[in-house]
Design a protein around this motif. Structure first.
Motif, PDB file in Angstrom:
ATOM      1  N   LEU A 124       0.821  -1.208   0.000  1.00  0.00           N
ATOM      2  CA  LEU A 124       0.000   0.000   0.000  1.00  0.00           C
ATOM      3  C   LEU A 124       0.854   1.256   0.000  1.00  0.00           C
ATOM      4  CD1 LEU A 124      -2.895   1.090   0.059  1.00  0.00           C
ATOM      5  CD2 LEU A 124      -2.745   1.134   2.553  1.00  0.00           C
ATOM      6  N   LEU A 125       2.059   1.183   0.598  1.00  0.00           N
ATOM      7  CA  LEU A 125       2.955   2.344   0.588  1.00  0.00           C
ATOM      8  C   LEU A 125       3.198   2.805  -0.849  1.00  0.00           C
ATOM      9  CD1 LEU A 125       6.143   2.804   2.726  1.00  0.00           C
ATOM     10  CD2 LEU A 125       6.210   3.309   0.286  1.00  0.00           C
ATOM     11  N   PHE A 126       3.518   1.870  -1.739  1.00  0.00           N
ATOM     12  CA  PHE A 126       3.805   2.247  -3.126  1.00  0.00           C
ATOM     13  C   PHE A 126       2.527   2.496  -3.926  1.00  0.00           C
ATOM     14  CE2 PHE A 126       7.670  -0.044  -1.833  1.00  0.00           C
ATOM     15  CZ  PHE A 126       8.618   0.913  -2.163  1.00  0.00           C
ATOM     16  N   ALA A 127       1.459   1.738  -3.630  1.00  0.00           N
ATOM     17  CA  ALA A 127       0.198   1.958  -4.345  1.00  0.00           C
ATOM     18  C   ALA A 127      -0.380   3.329  -4.018  1.00  0.00           C
ATOM     19  CB  ALA A 127      -0.812   0.858  -3.973  1.00  0.00           C
ATOM     20  N   LYS A 128      -0.266   3.722  -2.755  1.00  0.00           N
ATOM     21  CA  LYS A 128      -0.797   5.022  -2.341  1.00  0.00           C
ATOM     22  C   LYS A 128       0.097   6.159  -2.827  1.00  0.00           C
ATOM     23  CE  LYS A 128      -3.495   6.612   1.596  1.00  0.00           C
ATOM     24  NZ  LYS A 128      -3.840   6.397   3.011  1.00  0.00           N
ATOM     25  N   LEU A 129       1.389   5.882  -2.981  1.00  0.00           N
ATOM     26  CA  LEU A 129       2.293   6.875  -3.570  1.00  0.00           C
ATOM     27  C   LEU A 129       1.796   7.269  -4.959  1.00  0.00           C
ATOM     28  CD1 LEU A 129       6.172   6.729  -3.560  1.00  0.00           C
ATOM     29  CD2 LEU A 129       4.946   7.187  -5.679  1.00  0.00           C
TER      30      LEU A 129
END
Length: 501
Positions: free
Chosen positions: A304-309
């Motif tokens: 989610l860290l990268f998806a939300k980025l």
């Protein structure tokens, strides 16, 4: 009296009553988080008004700027050449505060009444959103003022997500959770759309109202929350849902008449409500590190860290990208950017539906992330060649980018928060939700910051950064995807064995 009714009639009445309350909870929590996201969106629309080329505008008589000054109509301090870095700092003041506060918010959310917690959060969020807009009317040009308001707003907005997910998790079990929460999670996109449209009404004239109006609406919704939110089904004598651990415990203790809500078959609904209200049915809240040990929490959090980025870079910079590349007006850029969120609604519902049908949350996310990478590449290179292509590409990008983001923050968080390893302790739901969304919020802070730093070198580099983040998000789910594939193969083998018997 209930005992005088035929069993079928009593069941229909009970089912109907429970369904009405559950529908009401979905509606009110949907509106609550719609307001939270609506109050975040105006800054992305107003950016193009805070700094733009003033050469085509008529300079008013008595203005102190030089005649050849192309920045006279901009709002200081964003009238400088490093305006993108300054706007990025304003974005990150909110997002960093949100990311830090989210890890703490879930702990408070498990220990405080959700109704009071959400009400206070919405009232304060409405206040700080309005204060940002009042900077226009008070003629404030100090960068620290806007940064401070964003920090405060970021902290109070963390009250929203863990609380609404916990409330919905209190009312709904795992069955069809992906589809239900996929539809329910469209509040994120609906809030973004409303925020863009409301901000667009005043962005070219009194841009302060682009913040004040959403702030007032959010505060009013906070009062509605205080009077009408119902935290638990037991509060209105409705049947509580059953989670992973509860089902297993009840199955193990079926012969013990003192255990489980099904021990009294003739009056199962009343016994479930009664047991859930007893002190022994209220387990202790889980610790932060205890929640990290739940299988899948770390992988989905990092994904989610990268998806939300990626998602938040679109959220905060898409209107400015359209404004600079297509040369639309600020209002037209904001309106066109809402198509990304329209696609996000469809993507969230589709992801929930597919993951329910296949029972593969990680695989669904992974496939959508794989498809998102080439779609973003194509949008950057051919998406601006015509309005029709731009609309199609924005809808597709929104669906593929926001689909995994929506699934992880809703159904996956609720699944992990009621994981079978917790043995029915659903008190972990708020903490698990906060960990997953808090980790994702670190990416949400990094994305707009990197976009502000990279965009002066060219928008192509911004899209390369987004594609790289998308691929990393996909890779982090490999272990869970492999595990789901093994589960499907095992299930197919069992089914084949049953047919041969």
């Amino acid at each position: 009296m209930r005992s005088s009714l035929a069993p079928g009639v009593w069941f229909l009445r009970a089912f109907s009553r429970d369904s009405w309350y559950r529908g009401f909870i979905l509606l009110i929590t949907f509106l609550i988080y719609t307001c939270y996201h609506m109050s975040r969106k105006p800054i992305s629309v107003v950016k193009s008004r805070l700094h733009h080329n003033c050469s085509e505008m008529i300079q008013p008589i008595g203005d102190t700027h030089k005649l050849n000054d192309t920045t006279w109509c901009n709002w200081a301090p964003f009238d400088q050449s490093n305006y993108k870095e300054l706007l990025g700092a304003v974005d990150n003041a909110f997002l960093v505060a949100y990311a830090i506060g989210m890890f703490i918010s879930g702990i408070f959310g498990e220990r405080l009444p959700l109704r009071y917690y959400l009400t206070a959060g919405m009232l304060l969020s409405g206040l700080f959103t309005s204060l940002f807009g009042l900077g226009y009317f008070w003629n404030i040009h100090a960068l620290w003022y806007f940064v401070l308001i964003q920090i405060c707003n970021g902290l109070v907005q963390t009250t929203g997500w863990p609380s609404v997910v916990t409330c919905v998790g209190n009312w709904f079990g795992k069955g069809k959770r992906g589809l239900i929460m996929g539809i329910w999670n469209s509040h994120t996109s609906v809030g973004n759309i409303l925020g863009s449209l409301i901000a667009g009404v005043w962005v070219d004239e009194q841009w302060g109202l682009s913040f004040v109006v959403p702030g007032i609406i959010t505060a009013v919704m906070g009062l509605v929350t205080f009077f009408f939110l119902i935290e638990y089904p037991e509060d209105v004598d409705c049947s509580p849902p059953q989670h992973h651990g509860e089902l297993e415990e009840n199955g193990d203790n079926a012969e013990d008449p003192g255990n489980g809500p099904h021990s009294n078959r003739g009056n199962g609904r009343e016994s479930a409500v009664t047991l859930s209200k007893e002190p022994s049915a209220q387990p202790a809240a889980i610790s932060f590190f205890g929640a990290l040990w739940i299988p899948g929490v770390v992988e989905f959090s990092l994904c989610l860290l990268f998806a939300k980025l990626v998602s938040y870079t679109f959220l905060y910079w898409l209107p400015l990208y359209i404004f600079n590349v297509v040369h639309f007006t600020a209002k037209e850029s904001g309106d066109l950017s809402t198509l990304f969120d329209v696609g996000g609604i469809a993507g969230g519902i589709l992801a929930g539906l597919i993951s329910d049908y296949t029972n593969g949350r990680a695989t669904t996310c992974c496939v959508m992330l794989i498809l998102a990478a080439p779609t973003m590449f194509l949008y950057n290179y051919v998406g601006q060649s015509g309005i029709s292509i731009s609309i199609v590409m924005l809808l597709t990008c929104g669906a593929l980018v926001n689909g995994p983001y929506a699934l992880i923050t809703t159904a996956v968080s609720a699944d992990l928060g009621t994981h079978k390893s917790l043995k029915g302790n659903a008190k972990a739901l708020s903490t698990v939700t906060a960990i997953i969304d808090g980790t994702g919020s670190i990416g949400a802070a990094l994305g707009p910051l990197l976009a502000g730093l990279i965009s002066p070198t060219g928008w192509n580099n911004v899209f390369y950064m987004l594609i790289t983040a998308d691929i990393l998000a996909c890779l982090l789910l490999c272990r869970l995807v492999y595990k789901e594939i093994l589960g499907w193969r095992s299930s197919l083998s069992r089914d084949r064995g049953y047919r041969e018997m």
